[in-house]
Structures are given as structure tokens and as C-alpha cells.
Design a protein around this motif. Structure first.
Motif, short mmCIF file in Angstrom:
data_model
loop_
_atom_site.label_atom_id
_atom_site.label_comp_id
_atom_site.label_asym_id
_atom_site.label_seq_id
_atom_site.Cartn_x
_atom_site.Cartn_y
_atom_site.Cartn_z
N PRO A 133 0.84 -1.21 0.00
CA PRO A 133 0.00 0.00 0.00
C PRO A 133 0.87 1.25 0.00
CG PRO A 133 -0.80 -1.59 1.61
CD PRO A 133 0.51 -2.11 1.13
N HIS A 167 3.16 -6.61 4.77
CA HIS A 167 1.72 -6.43 4.65
C HIS A 167 1.09 -7.62 3.94
CE1 HIS A 167 -2.02 -4.86 2.74
NE2 HIS A 167 -2.14 -4.23 3.89
N THR A 169 -2.87 -8.95 2.40
CA THR A 169 -4.21 -8.48 2.09
C THR A 169 -5.31 -9.43 2.55
OG1 THR A 169 -4.10 -9.49 -0.12
CG2 THR A 169 -3.43 -7.18 0.08
N GLU A 170 -4.97 -10.66 2.93
CA GLU A 170 -6.01 -11.65 3.22
C GLU A 170 -6.01 -12.15 4.67
OE1 GLU A 170 -5.57 -14.77 0.38
OE2 GLU A 170 -5.86 -13.46 -1.35
N THR A 196 -4.75 -3.21 10.61
CA THR A 196 -4.70 -4.07 9.43
C THR A 196 -3.58 -5.09 9.59
OG1 THR A 196 -3.16 -2.64 8.24
CG2 THR A 196 -5.51 -2.14 8.03
#
Length: 286
Positions: A133, A167, A169-170, A196
Motif C-alpha cells: 500500500p 503487509h 491483504t487476506e 490491518t
């Protein structure tokens, strides 16, 4: 008199207050309330040092730089850097993540947790992979693979790595943290402070707690004389180390378990509530 959710008697007179920023001292809009500003000033006036201890880099400390009194120091990058906010965030001490270690962590997570993307926080700024990101606060970042970002053509000229960020995403945040610690916890310190699935990787043994302990030792301050505040897993070691510690009303369950007491949430000025109680107790015992 008390107004904290779960107040504790202080066994000794505090000499230092160590507070996290995001989710702790700062409100959700990144502001420092007038009540908190007044409480910080009152602590300094009473002879209690205040250290901001955060995962933020020095360049993101403008939100509190006007509220650092006396010494002007802050601990940034989860313990990777001690900076002088009176001198534009100048680095006083660096506890870096060796680039070879960072590469080992990258490889371990690529193998164990496919889909992980990385960013590299240097003492000079942050850079990240194409899948990571983007940092809108850092428009000048280099975008490349972590392996390229960590490559040292001239090691003697390379900027220190303060932390590696990973990072996903899932995965859930705690699930990612557990998987990463299993895969790479022997190489480095791995924690998180984001809601997150974003992990923060520091040099082995580097944490808010260990750097705070070094700063306190330089000042002849014992753990029993420290009151600490936090809300996320990257605060756990610091809260466990401090003689008195408070989990915010909005804290992660691991933080609640590690702290010796609780206060109200960051949006209710939980840090200021406790500081006011400390100052009042000192006045009553004069």
C-alpha cells in the motif's frame, strides 16, 4: 480521588512517563487535546520526564513535537531510534536491523506466507514494493522489490534500516503476526500496531521496552519509577517492563493482559486522566 477505570496505587513517586502515541496519547483524529497538553506540561513542571515512545518515524512526529518539554527526546520506530525533536528529529541513537537479517526475514515470509509485500524504513525515509500500500505522506519513495531496496552497493554508505514492514491483504492481523513469528521470529523482533495485517520487524531484541530501559538507565531511573501507557501489541513489552502500566480503554486484549492497570480510551483522554491523578497525589503528600 480517582477517575481511571482501574487505578493502581503507585509504590514509588514516578520519575518518567512513557506513552505511546497512536491510539493512546493521540485522539483518533491525530490531535492532542487541550486537557492532554495541560497534563503533559503539569508532569514536566512536577519534575516527571515524559517520553513519547512510538512506532512512528521521526518525520511523522510533528503531531507532538510542540509538546515535548525539557529533554526533547522521543523513541521512534519501535525502539530503533532515539531522536531529538528540539533539533528537527535528529537521530541521537540508532538500533538498526542489519540488511542481511532483513533479507532473511523477507525470504522466510515469502516462503511461509505467500502474498506478503514489504516496505523498508531507512533512517532517510521509506521505500516499498509495487504491491505494498503506497505511503501518501512519502511521495518520494523508491518502488522496487525488497531485495533491491536492501541491496548494498557500498555498505559503508548505506543508510541504516530502522525496520522492515510486511503487509498481507487476506490474513487477519493477529493471524499474520503469529505466522510471521513462527517463520522468522528467530531472526528479528516482529510486532504490530496497525488495525490491518501490517507487521513491523526490528532488530532482534529491539523494542520500545529495551530502548526505553537504556534511556532510563542513562538517567538513573529504575523500572519501578516509570509509568507507561499503550494500546497495541508493540506496547506489550514496555507495559510489562514498567513498574506501573496502563492499557487504554480501546486496547488490544494482549495489552490488557500485560498492563497492571486500565484507564479510559484515547478519545476520552485516558493518559491525561492518570497524569492528573499522579499530580494530585503528589500535591496531597507534600
Amino acid at each position: 480521588m480517582t477517575s481511571a477505570t482501574d487505578p493502581l496505587p503507585l509504590s514509588t513517586v514516578p520519575r518518567l512517563i512513557a506513552t505511546d502515541l497512536d491510539g493512546t496519547l493521540l485522539r483518533d483524529d491525530n490531535s492532542v487535546s487541550d486537557r492532554t497538553v495541560a497534563a503533559l506540561a503539569a508532569a514536566e513542571e512536577a519534575g516527571i520526564e515524559v517520553f513519547f515512545v512510538t512506532g512512528r518515524p521521526a518525520r511523522w512526529m510533528d503531531v507532538v513535537s510542540d509538546h515535548v518539554h525539557g529533554h526533547g527526546l522521543a523513541i521512534c520506530g519501535n525502539g530503533a531510534a532515539v531522536v531529538d525533536l528540539h533539533d528537527g528529529g535528529r537521530l541521537i541513537q540508532v538500533r538498526d536491523l542489519p540488511r542481511s537479517t532483513a533479507l532473511d526475514v523477507v525470504q522466510a515470509l515469502r516462503d511461509a506466507v505467500p502474498g506478503t509485500s514489504f516496505a523498508v524504513e531507512l533512517s532517510t525515509g521509506i521505500h516499498y514494493e509495487p504491491e505494498y500500500p503506497p505511503f501518501h505522506l512519502d511521495p518520494g519513495a523508491t518502488v522496487a522489490t525488497a531485495e533491491k531496496l536492501l541491496y548494498e552497493e557500498k555498505p559503508e554508505e548505506a543508510a541504516p534500516v530502522l525496520k522492515l514492514l510486511a503487509h498481507h491483504t487476506e490474513l487477519t492481523p493477529d493471524g499474520f503476526l503469529t505466522a510471521a513469528r513462527v517463520a522468522a521470529g528467530g531472526h528479528a523482533s516482529i510486532t504490530r500496531s496497525s488495525p490491518t495485517a501490517l507487521l513491523e520487524v526490528s532488530g532482534l531484541g529491539v523494542s520500545k521496552a529495551s530502548t526505553l530501559a537504556l534511556c532510563c538507565a542513562e538517567r538513573g531511573i529504575s523500572a519501578d519509577e516509570v509509568v507507561a501507557f499503550g494500546d497495541m501489541p508493540n506496547d506489550v513489552e514496555m507495559l510489562s517492563w514498567a513498574g506501573t502500566s496502563y492499557a487504554m480503554g480501546n486496547a488490544h486484549p494482549d495489552v490488557v493482559a500485560a498492563a497492571s492497570g486500565r484507564t479510559v480510551a484515547n478519545n476520552e483522554d485516558g493518559v491525561a486522566v492518570v497524569i492528573e491523578e499522579i499530580i494530585e497525589r503528589q500535591r496531597q503528600h507534600r
